[in-house]
Design a protein around this motif. Structure first.
Motif, PDB file in Angstrom:
ATOM      1  N   GLY A  95       0.783  -1.222   0.000  1.00 32.70           N
ATOM      2  CA  GLY A  95       0.000   0.000   0.000  1.00 32.70           C
ATOM      3  C   GLY A  95       0.819   1.280   0.000  1.00 32.70           C
ATOM      4  O   GLY A  95       2.026   1.283   0.226  1.00 32.70           O
ATOM      5  N   GLN A  96       0.117   2.394  -0.248  1.00 32.18           N
ATOM      6  CA  GLN A  96       0.784   3.677  -0.387  1.00 32.18           C
ATOM      7  C   GLN A  96       1.337   4.188   0.942  1.00 32.18           C
ATOM      8  O   GLN A  96       2.360   4.883   0.972  1.00 32.18           O
ATOM      9  CB  GLN A  96      -0.167   4.708  -0.996  1.00 32.18           C
ATOM     10  CG  GLN A  96       0.551   5.975  -1.446  1.00 32.18           C
ATOM     11  CD  GLN A  96      -0.372   6.931  -2.172  1.00 32.18           C
ATOM     12  OE1 GLN A  96      -1.179   7.598  -1.545  1.00 32.18           O
ATOM     13  NE2 GLN A  96      -0.236   6.995  -3.493  1.00 32.18           N
ATOM     14  N   ASP A  97       0.694   3.849   2.062  1.00 34.84           N
ATOM     15  CA  ASP A  97       1.221   4.272   3.356  1.00 34.84           C
ATOM     16  C   ASP A  97       2.613   3.689   3.580  1.00 34.84           C
ATOM     17  O   ASP A  97       3.536   4.386   4.029  1.00 34.84           O
ATOM     18  CB  ASP A  97       0.289   3.841   4.492  1.00 34.84           C
ATOM     19  CG  ASP A  97      -0.965   4.710   4.576  1.00 34.84           C
ATOM     20  OD1 ASP A  97      -0.977   5.779   3.936  1.00 34.84           O
ATOM     21  OD2 ASP A  97      -1.924   4.315   5.262  1.00 34.84           O
ATOM     22  N   PHE A  98       2.753   2.405   3.289  1.00 36.27           N
ATOM     23  CA  PHE A  98       4.062   1.749   3.420  1.00 36.27           C
ATOM     24  C   PHE A  98       5.077   2.424   2.501  1.00 36.27           C
ATOM     25  O   PHE A  98       6.215   2.677   2.904  1.00 36.27           O
ATOM     26  CB  PHE A  98       3.936   0.268   3.061  1.00 36.27           C
ATOM     27  CG  PHE A  98       5.266  -0.456   3.004  1.00 36.27           C
ATOM     28  CD1 PHE A  98       5.822  -0.994   4.150  1.00 36.27           C
ATOM     29  CD2 PHE A  98       5.951  -0.581   1.797  1.00 36.27           C
ATOM     30  CE1 PHE A  98       7.053  -1.654   4.105  1.00 36.27           C
ATOM     31  CE2 PHE A  98       7.175  -1.234   1.738  1.00 36.27           C
ATOM     32  CZ  PHE A  98       7.721  -1.770   2.898  1.00 36.27           C
ATOM     33  N   GLU A  99       4.653   2.723   1.277  1.00 37.07           N
ATOM     34  CA  GLU A  99       5.537   3.355   0.310  1.00 37.07           C
ATOM     35  C   GLU A  99       6.017   4.713   0.817  1.00 37.07           C
ATOM     36  O   GLU A  99       7.220   5.032   0.748  1.00 37.07           O
ATOM     37  CB  GLU A  99       4.817   3.515  -1.025  1.00 37.07           C
ATOM     38  CG  GLU A  99       5.655   4.128  -2.128  1.00 37.07           C
ATOM     39  CD  GLU A  99       4.898   4.192  -3.443  1.00 37.07           C
ATOM     40  OE1 GLU A  99       5.504   3.926  -4.487  1.00 37.07           O
ATOM     41  OE2 GLU A  99       3.674   4.511  -3.428  1.00 37.07           O
ATOM     42  N   LYS A 100       5.110   5.507   1.351  1.00 35.51           N
ATOM     43  CA  LYS A 100       5.485   6.838   1.833  1.00 35.51           C
ATOM     44  C   LYS A 100       6.436   6.746   3.027  1.00 35.51           C
ATOM     45  O   LYS A 100       7.410   7.506   3.119  1.00 35.51           O
ATOM     46  CB  LYS A 100       4.235   7.628   2.214  1.00 35.51           C
ATOM     47  CG  LYS A 100       3.388   8.059   1.029  1.00 35.51           C
ATOM     48  CD  LYS A 100       2.191   8.887   1.476  1.00 35.51           C
ATOM     49  CE  LYS A 100       1.381   9.366   0.274  1.00 35.51           C
ATOM     50  NZ  LYS A 100       0.211  10.198   0.700  1.00 35.51           N
ATOM     51  N   VAL A 101       6.150   5.841   3.956  1.00 28.77           N
ATOM     52  CA  VAL A 101       7.032   5.658   5.111  1.00 28.77           C
ATOM     53  C   VAL A 101       8.429   5.256   4.642  1.00 28.77           C
ATOM     54  O   VAL A 101       9.442   5.799   5.114  1.00 28.77           O
ATOM     55  CB  VAL A 101       6.464   4.593   6.076  1.00 28.77           C
ATOM     56  CG1 VAL A 101       7.485   4.261   7.162  1.00 28.77           C
ATOM     57  CG2 VAL A 101       5.176   5.082   6.714  1.00 28.77           C
ATOM     58  N   ALA A 102       8.481   4.303   3.703  1.00 27.06           N
ATOM     59  CA  ALA A 102       9.772   3.828   3.208  1.00 27.06           C
ATOM     60  C   ALA A 102      10.564   4.943   2.527  1.00 27.06           C
ATOM     61  O   ALA A 102      11.783   5.066   2.719  1.00 27.06           O
ATOM     62  CB  ALA A 102       9.555   2.669   2.231  1.00 27.06           C
TER      63      ALA A 102
END
Length: 263
Positions: free
Chosen positions: A124-131
């Motif tokens: 998901g995009q939340d994981f992508e942004k955190v990474a």
């Protein structure tokens, strides 16, 4: 967030000592001219190889295939462009999540951030942004530089000390004495090297925890925890049972530190 290339510091902190190692080796072999020449040439080639490696980190731009540019809204400002790079998902065991392409002289150009699209789609995009935010801050703090230099420089310095002791043994013995040169100094060198490795391992752990805490200023604790659990699970895959147990312990340690954080 202003990003600056750390590549020149990679060169200045590792290449001179590497060259010194080969120069000392050539001096030690000065009785055989051909061997001295070979060692000097090898030292030059090794230095050039390191410089060439540090011109673009972690990989040259053309090694990323044909990445697809896209817009990514982050809670931070940064001079970067974002790309989904299918090449990063080619080999799952490499665990390539996010990479900042750093040129030796980036000038005022935006840094290019390569992102594994498979992981972004899966988690998901939340994981992508955190990474992405984590890797950008990791890059800004020059943590990769500190980690590499902290591991490589003690090895180079120890090699230089051993070569110098062998090459200039009689002169050093006259000044320091036999006990210091042949017993105390080697013992101290080994102890110092072991201490460097211990401190290096602690520094890696502290860097991760500090980045985890930094992320809490922009993301929820659940989002940061998801990132930790996913990435540590990837690192544990394919390893031995002992490696898996260590990775799980490290993951739990980071999660515990996150729970005790005041954010």
């Amino acid at each position: 967030m202003k990003l600056k290339s750390p590549n020149v510091w990679f060169i200045l902190s590792t290449v001179p000592v590497l060259v010194l190692d080969f120069v000392l080796g050539a001096w030690l072999a000065r009785g055989m001219v051909w061997l001295s020449v070979v060692l000097l040439l090898l030292g030059l080639l090794a230095a050039l190889a390191l410089v060439r490696k540090f011109i673009v980190l972690p990989k040259p731009r053309n090694r990323y295939g044909t990445p697809e540019p896209f817009a990514l809204e982050l809670p931070i400002d940064c001079n970067a462009e974002f790309y989904h790079c299918p090449e990063m998902a080619k080999y799952e065991f490499l665990h390539r999540t996010v990479e900042v392409v750093s040129l030796l002289w980036n000038g005022k150009k935006p840094f290019q951030v390569m992102i594994n699209p498979t992981l972004a789609e899966k988690y998901g995009q939340d994981f992508e942004k955190v990474a992405v935010v984590r890797e950008l801050e990791n890059f800004r703090r020059k943590n990769s530089l500190k980690s590499l230099v902290g591991l490589l420089l003690p090895v180079e310095v120890l090699a230089a000390a051993v070569l110098a002791a062998v090459a200039f043994g009689p002169q050093l013995e006259a000044v320091l004495g036999s006990f210091v040169l042949y017993f105390a100094a080697p013992f101290a060198a080994v102890a110092a090297f072991g201490g460097c490795l211990y401190l290096w391992n602690r520094a890696i752990s502290n860097q991760d925890k500090q980045l985890d805490a930094f992320l809490l200023g922009y993301f929820s604790k659940e989002q940061v925890k998801q990132y930790i659990q996913v990435t540590e699970k990837m690192h544990a895959e394919g390893g031995s049972e002992k490696s898996r147990v260590f990775t799980e312990h490290y993951r739990d340690d980071r999660l515990k530190a996150l729970d005790t954080n005041k954010h």
